[in-house]
Motif scaffolding. Structure first.
Motif, mmCIF file in Angstrom:
data_model
loop_
_atom_site.group_PDB
_atom_site.id
_atom_site.type_symbol
_atom_site.label_atom_id
_atom_site.label_comp_id
_atom_site.label_asym_id
_atom_site.label_seq_id
_atom_site.Cartn_x
_atom_site.Cartn_y
_atom_site.Cartn_z
ATOM 1 N N ASP A 4 -1.274 -9.107 -4.635
ATOM 2 C CA ASP A 4 -0.880 -7.725 -4.495
ATOM 3 C C ASP A 4 0.079 -6.951 -5.161
ATOM 4 N N ASN B 19 1.877 -4.505 -1.235
ATOM 5 C CA ASN B 19 1.946 -5.128 0.132
ATOM 6 C C ASN B 19 2.723 -6.525 0.249
ATOM 7 N N THR B 20 3.458 -6.960 0.816
ATOM 8 C CA THR B 20 3.827 -8.287 0.834
ATOM 9 C C THR B 20 3.482 -9.022 2.471
ATOM 10 N N GLY C 83 1.888 -6.733 5.118
ATOM 11 C CA GLY C 83 0.809 -6.068 5.875
ATOM 12 C C GLY C 83 -0.243 -5.446 5.002
ATOM 13 N N PHE D 91 -2.292 -2.803 2.538
ATOM 14 C CA PHE D 91 -1.763 -2.002 1.571
ATOM 15 C C PHE D 91 -1.568 -0.423 2.040
HETATM 16 C C1 LIG Z 1 -2.488 -6.140 1.140
HETATM 17 O O1 LIG Z 1 -3.618 -5.119 1.658
HETATM 18 C C2 LIG Z 1 -4.564 -5.642 1.244
HETATM 19 C C3 LIG Z 1 -5.514 -4.429 1.520
HETATM 20 O O2 LIG Z 1 -5.137 -3.714 2.564
HETATM 21 C C4 LIG Z 1 -5.159 -6.855 1.783
HETATM 22 O O3 LIG Z 1 -6.411 -7.456 1.631
HETATM 23 C C5 LIG Z 1 -4.157 -8.036 1.449
HETATM 24 O O4 LIG Z 1 -4.444 -9.091 2.332
HETATM 25 C C6 LIG Z 1 -2.534 -7.264 1.959
HETATM 26 N N1 LIG Z 1 -1.776 -8.553 1.660
HETATM 27 C C7 LIG Z 1 -0.769 -9.128 2.426
HETATM 28 C C8 LIG Z 1 0.105 -9.922 1.961
HETATM 29 O O5 LIG Z 1 -0.914 -8.942 3.699
#
Ligand SMILES: *[C@@H]1O[C@H](CO)[C@@H](O)[C@H](O)[C@H]1NC(C)=O
Length: 443
Positions: free
Chosen positions: A274, A301-302, A304, A306
């Motif tokens: 991400d 996003n790390t 949650g 994006f």
């Molecule tokens: C970041 O966001 C995307 C899309 O919303 C998602 O698929 C991905 O799992 C998220 N990454 C984390 C580390 O939560």
């Protein structure tokens, strides 16, 4: 040796070999699932039915199935609408042509295609950039911006009027096209300035000497060609600003293709999925304003999604530099050193074209799509809404206007990969270099 890089054409050959095995599996699964989906689709979604032939060329949009406007344009890249004659101009890399296609009033077929410039004999290696002013049409190769006299009322161009307008773009021999790394040179211009962007040589260069947007007071140029290296640096440290566009107020915005292979396990275990996001910036200047590459990157996003993660948009140090004594996280996060993004597109989505809607003021981006992510991102047309005051209403681009019906693209497949964009009234024309098509989508 420069690391192979993701976006924009021919540079990913080596990487493609490495991931062949993964791709083969993905394609097998994709084709199986895709065939099932494709077989249930109507065969006449587009004028030719072509889009039913591959699950990854079938498109959906918020306002119905897009129309297929033109086919047989291999490697088609940037689109430019000429409102004086109602034609779309397109750079077709595969045939080394610039073609015009009458689209106003809307025409359903591609039989109106006219070849304006055939650069194959002269081996100009036009590959992406195109722009026009009142008298000239401009197009770029890796090393050179060319121009031709262009009378908008005429359906043809006199190719003998060709001039080398800007040369020495990456310091290579202008006749040899030996440019390494990213090879597209996007061109945008207004009455005073021509902006030309040049991307990095590798995935992560040692410095930002290549990764800049330079601008030129091109109307007052007295002797040609103009030396690229003497242009004013209007944005420094932008890895590969393939997308450039003017907003309704005449300010230049860019969307940058970020680096690959990021590892910062201290921030997230699988950071590369991400991060970095593809940052969007308004270029306010001043000259030499610094945007961070290669020392810093913009995190996605790390923890949650994006859309909601509060860490997304923060700037951190790239691992190669974070222990060099200067480019720490704190250095990267100091606004005196690095300009923060105005908005961001999800990691690896590869924005290759942008345009603002003249009436709504919203920004639209053509996302070519990814390989450095387990679940591919991009392969879509997206919208970033703007306030009447000319600022984004959010810093996350989440509004997808057009997407692949079958879902994420199996890398290496014959997927529709947006590469060019032209907004005309309430429709957008989107080109796909991978399939050689142009579609029309209602906005
Ligand atoms: C970041 O966001 C995307 C899309 O919303 C998602 O698929 C991905 O799992 C998220 N990454 C984390 C580390 O939560």
């Amino acid at each position: 040796m420069a690391k192979p890089t993701r976006c924009c054409g021919t540079e990913w050959t080596k990487k493609a070999l490495i991931i062949t095995a993964i791709v083969a599996t993905l394609v097998a699964v994709g084709v199986t699932v895709g065939l099932a989906v494709g077989l249930t689709r109507r065969n006449n979604d587009s004028p030719t039915g072509r889009f039913a032939s591959s699950p990854y060329t079938a498109l959906s949009s918020q306002k119905g199935t897009p129309d297929l406007v033109a086919t047989g344009l291999p490697g088609i890249r940037s689109l430019l609408f000429d409102d004086s004659t109602g034609v779309l101009l397109a750079v077709v890399k595969g045939t080394q042509q610039i073609v015009s296609i009458a689209v106003k009033p809307p025409s359903a077929a591609d039989n109106s295609k006219v070849v304006l410039i055939d650069a194959s004999q002269a081996k100009l290696k036009l590959n992406h950039g195109i722009a026009m002013d009142d008298a000239y049409l401009y197009a770029s190769s890796a090393t050179t911006v060319y121009r031709w006299k262009y009378d908008r009322k005429s359906p043809t161009i006199d190719v003998a009027t060709r001039e080398i307008f800007i040369n020495n773009i990456d310091g290579a021999d202008p006749n040899s096209d030996t440019a390494a790394g990213h090879i597209t040179r996007t061109i945008v211009l207004d009455r005073n300035w021509m902006y030309v962007s040049v991307g990095s040589a590798g995935n992560v260069d040692r410095d930002s000497s290549r990764s800049k947007v330079r601008r030129f007071a091109y109307k007052s140029a007295t002797t040609l060609p103009i030396d690229y290296q003497k242009g004013e640096v209007w944005a420094d440290g932008v890895r590969n600003a393939v997308s450039m566009a003017f907003d309704a107020r005449g300010a230049v915005w860019i969307a940058v293709n970020g680096a690959d292979d990021l590892a910062r396990p201290d921030l997230a275990p699988d950071m590369v999925q991400d991060s970095p996001v593809e940052p969007i910036y308004k270029l306010n200047g001043p000259a030499n304003a610094f945007y961070g590459y290669p020392y810093c990157f913009v995190a996605g996003n790390t923890t949650g999604t994006f859309a909601t993660d509060t860490n997304a948009g923060k700037v951190y140090a790239w691992p190669d530099f974070m222990n060099d004594g200067t480019h720490t996280d704190a250095w990267c996060q100091n606004p005196a050193n690095v300009i923060l993004p105005d908005a961001m597109v999800p990691a690896h989505a590869a924005p290759l074209a942008a345009q603002f809607h003249t009436e709504t003021g919203d920004m639209y981006l053509a996302l070519h799509g990814s390989w450095n992510r387990n679940i591919p991102s991009g392969y879509s047309l997206v919208r970033l809404p703007f306030t009447p005051a000319g600022t984004p209403t959010t810093n996350r681009v989440t509004d997808t206007i057009m997407w692949l019906t079958a879902g994420p693209c199996a890398y290496g497949g014959s997927c529709f990969r947006p590469a060019g964009l032209a907004i005309v009234g309430d429709v957008a024309y989107v080109s796909s270099d991978n399939t050689g098509d142009i579609v029309r989508v209602k906005l």
